[in-house]
Structure formats: structure tokens, C-alpha cells
Design a protein around this motif. Structure first.
Motif, mmCIF file in Angstrom:
data_model
loop_
_atom_site.group_PDB
_atom_site.id
_atom_site.type_symbol
_atom_site.label_atom_id
_atom_site.label_comp_id
_atom_site.label_asym_id
_atom_site.label_seq_id
_atom_site.Cartn_x
_atom_site.Cartn_y
_atom_site.Cartn_z
ATOM 1 N N ASP A 30 11.299 12.237 -51.101
ATOM 2 C CA ASP A 30 10.926 13.106 -49.980
ATOM 3 C C ASP A 30 10.825 12.334 -48.670
ATOM 4 O OD1 ASP A 30 10.854 15.347 -51.543
ATOM 5 O OD2 ASP A 30 8.687 15.289 -51.865
ATOM 6 N N ASP A 31 10.547 11.048 -48.744
ATOM 7 C CA ASP A 31 10.447 10.218 -47.547
ATOM 8 C C ASP A 31 11.809 9.971 -46.914
ATOM 9 O OD1 ASP A 31 7.703 9.975 -47.875
ATOM 10 O OD2 ASP A 31 7.880 8.123 -49.036
ATOM 11 N N GLN A 72 2.371 13.930 -40.064
ATOM 12 C CA GLN A 72 3.275 13.166 -40.918
ATOM 13 C C GLN A 72 4.711 13.674 -40.861
ATOM 14 O OE1 GLN A 72 2.580 10.177 -42.283
ATOM 15 N NE2 GLN A 72 0.767 10.537 -41.013
ATOM 16 N N LYS A 73 4.910 14.974 -40.607
ATOM 17 C CA LYS A 73 6.290 15.468 -40.506
ATOM 18 C C LYS A 73 6.993 14.839 -39.304
ATOM 19 C CE LYS A 73 5.501 19.733 -37.902
ATOM 20 N NZ LYS A 73 5.655 21.174 -37.905
ATOM 21 N N LYS A 76 8.009 11.304 -40.195
ATOM 22 C CA LYS A 76 9.232 11.293 -41.004
ATOM 23 C C LYS A 76 10.455 11.565 -40.144
ATOM 24 C CE LYS A 76 7.278 12.708 -45.430
ATOM 25 N NZ LYS A 76 7.294 13.723 -46.477
ATOM 26 N N TYR A 77 10.330 12.492 -39.209
ATOM 27 C CA TYR A 77 11.470 12.840 -38.355
ATOM 28 C C TYR A 77 11.908 11.644 -37.517
ATOM 29 C CZ TYR A 77 10.291 17.805 -39.252
ATOM 30 O OH TYR A 77 10.023 19.014 -39.810
ATOM 31 N N ARG A 79 11.246 8.506 -37.872
ATOM 32 C CA ARG A 79 11.672 7.361 -38.684
ATOM 33 C C ARG A 79 13.076 7.563 -39.262
ATOM 34 N NH1 ARG A 79 5.775 7.120 -41.212
ATOM 35 N NH2 ARG A 79 4.789 5.858 -39.590
ATOM 36 N N SER A 80 13.465 8.815 -39.477
ATOM 37 C CA SER A 80 14.810 9.060 -40.003
ATOM 38 C C SER A 80 15.847 9.159 -38.891
ATOM 39 C CB SER A 80 14.841 10.338 -40.852
ATOM 40 O OG SER A 80 14.676 11.490 -40.064
#
Length: 103
Positions: A30-31, A72-73, A76-77, A79-80
């Protein structure tokens, strides 16, 4: 001295925990998911989406705390989407109070 021994002294044995680096968080599937499509950024160049996600995370973290689930969303955004070099540069600028963003 091998890579597992510290140059700061200690026995270097397995019982000397302070000389061992901290374990990194295990990366889960999921990460690794990327950010979903955002209508504000319809083109293939995602630089603005990256920068906005980075700022949205820090805004959320300032308001609710860095570990808040809602934030946290955004983490994740960005970082991706963002190159690691950009993130490192922005984090350094934030630490030195010279980051051009608001948060």
C-alpha cells in the motif's frame, strides 16, 4: 572495522544495541501506490502536483500533527510523485527557514 561495528567504541557485539542502526519501517504494498488522478493537474508533468502534495502534507501536519491519519495520504502522494532530491532540498530549506512555501 566492518560495517556493523561502530567507530564510537563499545564491544561491537550483538548485545550492544546502541551501535546498531535503527530498523527502517517495513515498506508495504500500500505504501507503493501512487497518488490518484487529480483534475487540477491533467498534464503528464506532475511537478506542480508533487509540490502541492508536499505543501498539503506540511499544512496538515502543522494543523493536526505529522502522524495524523488524514495527513498520511499527502505524505504518500508527495513521496510517490516527487524526486528524492527535491524532497531533501525542501526539507533542508524548511529546517533553515528559507523554504518558499507557506508551511
Amino acid at each position: 572495522m566492518d560495517s556493523h561495528q561502530s567507530s564510537k567504541g563499545g564491544s561491537g557485539g550483538h548485545g550492544d544495541h546502541k551501535d546498531h542502526p535503527k530498523k527502517k519501517k517495513e515498506i508495504m504494498v500500500d505504501d507503493l501506490k501512487t497518488a490518484p488522478m487529480d483534475w487540477r493537474f491533467p498534464t503528464t508533468n506532475q511537478a506542480k502536483h508533487c509540490y502541492t502534495s508536499y505543501n498539503e502534507f506540511h499544512k496538515c501536519a502543522a494543523e493536526k500533527g505529522e502522524d495524523a491519519n488524514e495527513c498520511q495520504k499527502y505524505a504518500k502522494y508527495y513521496r510517490s510523485l516527487c524526486p528524492a532530491e527535491w524532497i531533501e532540498k525542501w526539507n533542508e530549506e524548511r529546517a533553515n527557514d528559507i523554504f518558499p512555501g507557506r508551511y
